[in-house]
Scaffold this motif. Structure first.
Motif, PDB file in Angstrom:
ATOM      1  N   PHE A  24       0.830  -1.211   0.000  1.00 58.95           N
ATOM      2  CA  PHE A  24       0.000   0.000   0.000  1.00 58.95           C
ATOM      3  C   PHE A  24       0.862   1.258   0.000  1.00 58.95           C
ATOM      4  CE2 PHE A  24      -2.663   3.147   2.258  1.00 58.95           C
ATOM      5  CZ  PHE A  24      -3.627   3.262   1.287  1.00 58.95           C
ATOM      6  N   LEU A  53       2.629   1.676  -3.456  1.00 59.10           N
ATOM      7  CA  LEU A  53       1.770   2.199  -4.526  1.00 59.10           C
ATOM      8  C   LEU A  53       1.384   3.643  -4.250  1.00 59.10           C
ATOM      9  CD1 LEU A  53      -0.393  -0.905  -5.362  1.00 59.10           C
ATOM     10  CD2 LEU A  53       1.405   0.128  -6.700  1.00 59.10           C
ATOM     11  N   LEU A  54       1.186   3.954  -2.956  1.00 52.83           N
ATOM     12  CA  LEU A  54       0.829   5.335  -2.611  1.00 52.83           C
ATOM     13  C   LEU A  54       1.976   6.287  -2.923  1.00 52.83           C
ATOM     14  CD1 LEU A  54      -1.932   5.780  -1.546  1.00 52.83           C
ATOM     15  CD2 LEU A  54      -0.973   6.322   0.660  1.00 52.83           C
ATOM     16  N   ILE A  82      -3.716  -2.631   4.063  1.00 52.25           N
ATOM     17  CA  ILE A  82      -4.509  -1.415   4.085  1.00 52.25           C
ATOM     18  C   ILE A  82      -5.429  -1.414   5.295  1.00 52.25           C
ATOM     19  CG2 ILE A  82      -6.208  -2.452   2.555  1.00 52.25           C
ATOM     20  CD1 ILE A  82      -6.382   0.224   1.181  1.00 52.25           C
TER      21      ILE A  82
END
Lengths: 204, 349
Positions: A53, A56-57, A136
């Motif tokens: 997460f 990718l963020l 997440i």
């Protein structure tokens, strides 16, 4: 394990090489592009560490938005590179001095680093098993319960910064005719068109 | 030796799958291009491409040959490495996002838990192909186009992000397969006598978001009426002015694959992916891939019709639409959806 080690060295090697290129390439646009490459490789390392997460963020926020705006500004700079390099030797001692001071300070901080005794209590609290909880969900569980106050404060700081930037740059000139979309859409032939009989030779 | 084989076999399988997807995708893109030109021609009462092959079916392949065989021209004042890299970035990124798109149940090369976020991350990187191309060309037209497009894509990504969040609130997972499967049941369609039908898909309960996503997808892929980066009347051909031959082809390919990706994403998020429209035996018997591509084609048909009938937007109105209309609307819908799900429990399948 061989494959993951291989990928680890690939990502970290490219990250280090491209971050060196950020400071050594002559063209600032190339520097920013190398910075983006560094970000992408850091995201790869995050994903390898199991924090998909965050990885990718990092790509969505830093590479996809922040670096685009950064590149945007750097591309529009009109810099004469020959002139820029003229003062190179002149500024070298100051640059070296600042660099060394920073390095010494960093070493001093890291050398006297002591892990606070309270940390052990927090980390020894049952953290949900990575295999069971998804990344997440685990983040959300912590962020919206234990750290909700800090989370909201961070949000408010960003909001204030945004409003500040808008207030600083927004100038309403009084004598500019602006487009009013609602007015335009609401127009109909009855009010917008009128027939005028013009007597020849006189005009309107 | 043992460990080597334990890596080798999955690697070969993944390579084979990727190759299959790539070939299929490129063929599909070739015919999507043909369809785009045919639809555009039909709206203007022309014939469109009809010379190469029967009904012009081989036109895209003739174009491909033409582009590949032409001489690549690289401007002498350009930044050469970036100039060559830009179309590669654009094409490779557009193709890479397809790795996580499930075209049938279990038919994804990588079934990631964060699939939708991966696609979003990749599509937010696509702007670099355009910016790099525009800057490296060292041409005013190309540069202006790339500035326009950077601002446009970043703006519309925001509303796309919020639309995706509304869908995720209803699904409770970021996995693309889960997103499709959650559209199988839910909205009390049993009472209407149509259980597990097209009325269960997200387009109906999230109808405003469906429209916002469709329009944002058009803006994100720089399609007309939002094709301001390449507005040929003002900027010649936008960021691609200086490109020729294979490099131009790569830009072109990247653009169309990205359009297909947005169509596929609309299908997965709102139109139930590979699910048949009505739950009856002879429709269930048809393979899911067929339904998936039929829906992708349907979305693409609407995009092509929009291109054919809507005049180009002015740039300030484009920005107004993105920031002053779509952003508040999608933000409000995120809030409203969360409220409804929290206090009524409706929508959680």
């Amino acid at each position: 394990m061989i494959a993951s080690a291989l990928f680890f060295y690939l990502f970290s090697g490219v990250a280090i090489a491209s971050s060196l290129m950020v400071i050594s390439s002559r063209n600032p646009v190339h520097s920013v592009l190398f910075l983006i490459l560094t970000f992408v490789n850091a995201a790869g390392l995050f994903i390898m560490a199991g924090a998909e997460f965050l990885g990718l963020l990092l790509i969505v926020v830093y590479v996809g938005a922040v670096a685009v705006l950064f590149l945007f500004v750097v591309m529009m700079l009109d810099v004469d590179f020959a002139e820029l390099r003229q003062g190179y030797l002149q500024y070298l001692p100051i640059g070296l001095f600042v660099g060394i001071v920073l390095l010494v300070e960093l070493l001093a901080v890291v050398g006297s680093w002591v892990v606070a005794p309270a940390v052990e209590n927090t980390t020894s609290q049952p953290i949900p098993d990575v295999a069971e909880t998804r990344n997440i969900e685990a983040l959300g569980n912590i962020l919206y319960t234990d750290y909700i106050f800090f989370f909201q404060i961070a949000g408010i700081i960003l909001l204030v910064a945004m409003i500040g930037a808008i207030v600083l740059t927004l100038h309403h000139k009084p004598n500019v005719r602006r487009q009013n979309i609602n007015e335009q859409v609401a127009r109909d032939p009855k009010t917008a068109i009128r027939n005028v009989k013009i007597r020849s030779g006189e005009g309107l | 030796m043992e460990t080597l084989f334990s890596y080798l076999w999955p690697a070969i399988v993944i390579f084979g799958q990727s190759l299959l997807l790539l070939v299929g995708l490129l063929l599909f893109t070739a015919y999507i291009l043909y369809a785009d030109r045919k639809i555009f021609a039909a709206v203007q009462m022309r014939r469109g491409p009809n010379v190469v092959g029967p009904w012009g079916l081989l036109q895209s392949f003739a174009d491909l040959l033409k582009f590949v065989l032409k001489e690549p021209i690289i401007p002498s004042s350009s930044s050469k490495a970036v100039f060559i890299l830009a179309p590669l970035v654009s094409a490779v990124l557009a193709l890479a996002a397809w790795a996580v798109i499930p075209i049938n149940e279990g038919w994804a090369i990588a079934n990631l838990n964060l699939g939708i976020l991966f696609v979003f991350a990749i599509s937010s990187l696509e702007v670099y192909g355009i910016i790099m191309g525009g800057w490296a060309s060292n041409s005013k037209y190309a540069f202006l186009a790339s500035l326009r497009s950077a601002a446009q894509m970043v703006s519309y990504e925001v509303s796309i992000g919020f639309v995706i969040i509304t869908v995720l609130l209803c699904v409770g997972s970021l996995n693309l397969t889960d997103i499709v499967l959650s559209q199988q049941h839910g909205l009390g369609t049993e009472q209407l006598g149509l259980p597990s039908s097209f009325l269960d898909w997200h387009w109906l309960p999230l109808f405003p978001m469906f429209i916002v996503f469709f329009i944002s997808a058009i803006a994100e892929t720089n399609r007309p009426p939002f094709d301001l980066p390449e507005a040929e009347s003002e900027l010649v051909a936008g960021h691609m002015v200086e490109y020729s031959s294979t490099l131009f082809l790569l830009f072109f390919l990247g653009e169309f694959v990205a359009i297909l990706l947005m169509c596929a994403l609309t299908t997965l998020l709102f139109l139930g992916g590979w699910l048949p429209p009505v739950d009856v035996w002879f429709l269930n018997w048809v393979p899911g891939v067929f339904w998936f591509f039929l829906k992708v084609l349907l979305v693409f048909f609407f995009m092509a019709m929009v291109r054919a009938v809507v005049p180009r937007y002015r740039y300030d109105q484009l920005m107004r639409l993105g920031w002053k209309v779509f952003l508040p609307l999608s933000l409000f819908m995120v809030f409203a959806t969360a409220f409804v799900i929290q206090y009524t429990g409706w929508g959680l399948g």
